[in-house]
Write a protein that holds these residues in place. Structure first.
Motif, PDB file in Angstrom:
ATOM      1  N   LEU A  27      12.855 -24.280 -38.784  1.00 55.92           N
ATOM      2  CA  LEU A  27      14.215 -23.852 -39.074  1.00 55.92           C
ATOM      3  C   LEU A  27      15.187 -24.506 -38.102  1.00 55.92           C
ATOM      4  O   LEU A  27      14.809 -24.897 -36.996  1.00 55.92           O
ATOM      5  CB  LEU A  27      14.328 -22.327 -38.977  1.00 55.92           C
ATOM      6  N   HIS A  28      16.426 -24.609 -38.513  1.00 57.23           N
ATOM      7  CA  HIS A  28      17.478 -25.208 -37.688  1.00 57.23           C
ATOM      8  C   HIS A  28      17.638 -24.416 -36.381  1.00 57.23           C
ATOM      9  O   HIS A  28      17.476 -23.184 -36.369  1.00 57.23           O
ATOM     10  CB  HIS A  28      18.792 -25.200 -38.474  1.00 57.23           C
ATOM     11  N   PRO A  29      17.956 -25.096 -35.258  1.00 55.92           N
ATOM     12  CA  PRO A  29      18.139 -24.393 -33.978  1.00 55.92           C
ATOM     13  C   PRO A  29      19.178 -23.267 -34.029  1.00 55.92           C
ATOM     14  O   PRO A  29      19.094 -22.314 -33.252  1.00 55.92           O
ATOM     15  CB  PRO A  29      18.610 -25.507 -33.033  1.00 55.92           C
ATOM     16  N   LEU A  30      20.155 -23.358 -34.930  1.00 55.93           N
ATOM     17  CA  LEU A  30      21.204 -22.344 -35.017  1.00 55.93           C
ATOM     18  C   LEU A  30      20.930 -21.300 -36.091  1.00 55.93           C
ATOM     19  O   LEU A  30      21.812 -20.504 -36.412  1.00 55.93           O
ATOM     20  CB  LEU A  30      22.558 -23.019 -35.283  1.00 55.93           C
ATOM     21  N   MET A  31      19.719 -21.276 -36.633  1.00 56.70           N
ATOM     22  CA  MET A  31      19.384 -20.308 -37.670  1.00 56.70           C
ATOM     23  C   MET A  31      19.536 -18.879 -37.157  1.00 56.70           C
ATOM     24  O   MET A  31      19.254 -18.590 -35.987  1.00 56.70           O
ATOM     25  CB  MET A  31      17.943 -20.530 -38.149  1.00 56.70           C
ATOM     26  N   ASP A  32      19.990 -17.979 -38.031  1.00 54.13           N
ATOM     27  CA  ASP A  32      20.114 -16.562 -37.690  1.00 54.13           C
ATOM     28  C   ASP A  32      18.783 -16.040 -37.154  1.00 54.13           C
ATOM     29  O   ASP A  32      17.725 -16.273 -37.734  1.00 54.13           O
ATOM     30  CB  ASP A  32      20.536 -15.776 -38.942  1.00 54.13           C
TER      31      ASP A  32
END
Length: 348
Positions: A196-201
């Motif tokens: 998942l993206h580093p800024l994922m919730d």
């Protein structure tokens, strides 16, 4: 005299962009160090040099500072070089591609293919305060270099599905497809690797963490995703640009409600369509792969795995001719004050 380089890291995606360049720097016998924003996790290897603050960067006296994000500490010494954190793909609106925003921080833009080089060259003619040289994207070097290994026969116990997702709530597929991915991983002969993206919730990240077992692997964003992608047979994605990186491996991509549809991928609108599409593409993806090949040619001009070396030669060229021919960058006092506040640095 040895050259000195610094990597400026303000997000986890920088690791994969910078490390191929670091290898090329070391091969040439030069020195390199890493400098992080205060809110970016530090996951350096034992042989990688850390500079903990601006004073250490100034004492290191770099000839060059590489960035991959929209901004870079303008007040630190060294030629400021943009390597980019993604390929030139617009995820939302073709009339407003953030990839081409010029904010006045960089001296050299290292571009990837004809299209982005032409666009940046036109912007360079307009602003007259930076250089543009086509080098290719260093992040792809390990991927291209791994393709030789791919041709060697390998025995696998299961087919591998690779899932990656962006973080924006309006376009991420991660929450919607989580249970379906888990179900696929439970099928005989299948394994799922997800990231998942580093800024994922964080709630979404926690759900994926709880799904881990022998057939469902969750990778942190700073892991070696290219190793996972090389192992995988097929990918599921949303609108994240990593799906284009996967296409360079000549493997099919399924998307869920993507904002960038096209014949080079197979988009699904319902979760229930994912498994039938997965089964169909693992049998025959000839047409999709042919379309994807052309997309890849437009996105990246090189397949030799030597973009890092071209970046260093581009840097040498600019260092040799200097910045004297360029106009001064805009003063941008407010933007500079905001950047210093963000970094917590008020020195000179």
């Amino acid at each position: 005299m040895k050259k000195r380089y610094v990597f400026f890291v303000n997000a986890a995606y920088c690791y994969a962009v910078f490390r191929p360049v670091q290898e090329a720097i070391w091969e040439e016998g030069n020195e390199v160090a890493w400098f992080f924003t205060k809110d970016t996790p530090i996951n350096l290897l034992a042989n990688e040099k850390l500079l903990v603050n601006e004073k250490e960067v100034k004492d290191f006296a770099p000839d060059v500072i590489f960035g991959a994000g929209d901004w870079i500490p303008y007040y630190l010494p060294g030629l400021k070089v943009m390597l980019f954190h993604g390929l030139s793909i617009n995820k939302r609106d073709s009339k407003n591609n953030a990839h081409f925003n010029i904010r006045g921080w960089y001296d050299l833009y290292c571009t990837h293919a004809e299209h982005d080089t032409n666009t940046f060259s036109k912007l360079a003619e307009k602003h007259k305060n930076f250089y543009v040289i086509k080098t290719g994207w260093p992040k792809l070097d390990p991927l291209f270099n791994s393709q030789t290994e791919q041709t060697k026969p390998k025995t696998k116990q299961a087919k591998i599905l690779f899932f990656a997702s962006t973080f924006s709530p309006s376009i991420t597929a991660a929450p919607a497809v989580a249970d379906e991915l888990k179900s696929i991983s439970n099928l005989p002969g299948w394994k799922v690797i997800a990231t998942l993206h580093p800024l994922m919730d964080q709630d979404v990240v926690e759900k994926y963490l709880t799904m881990q077992d022998d057939s469902f692997v969750f990778l942190q964003p700073d892991a070696d995703l290219y190793d996972a992608m090389t192992q995988a047979d097929i990918m599921i994605c949303d609108t994240s640009s990593i799906m284009y990186e996967f296409m360079f491996l000549n493997k099919p991509v399924i998307t869920f409600k993507t904002r960038n549809p096209g014949p080079f991928l197979t988009d699904t609108q319902k979760v229930s369509d994912i498994l039938p599409t997965l089964k169909a593409l693992t049998k025959d993806a000839t047409k999709q792969l042919s379309e994807a090949e052309q997309v890849c040619k437009n996105l990246h001009s090189y397949k030799d795995g030597k973009s890092s070396q071209r970046v260093l030669r581009a840097v040498d060229e600019v260092l040799e001719q200097g910045l004297g021919k360029l106009k001064r960058k805009p003063l941008n006092l407010l933007r500079k004050l905001k950047l210093r506040k963000r970094l917590g640095y008020w020195g000179f």
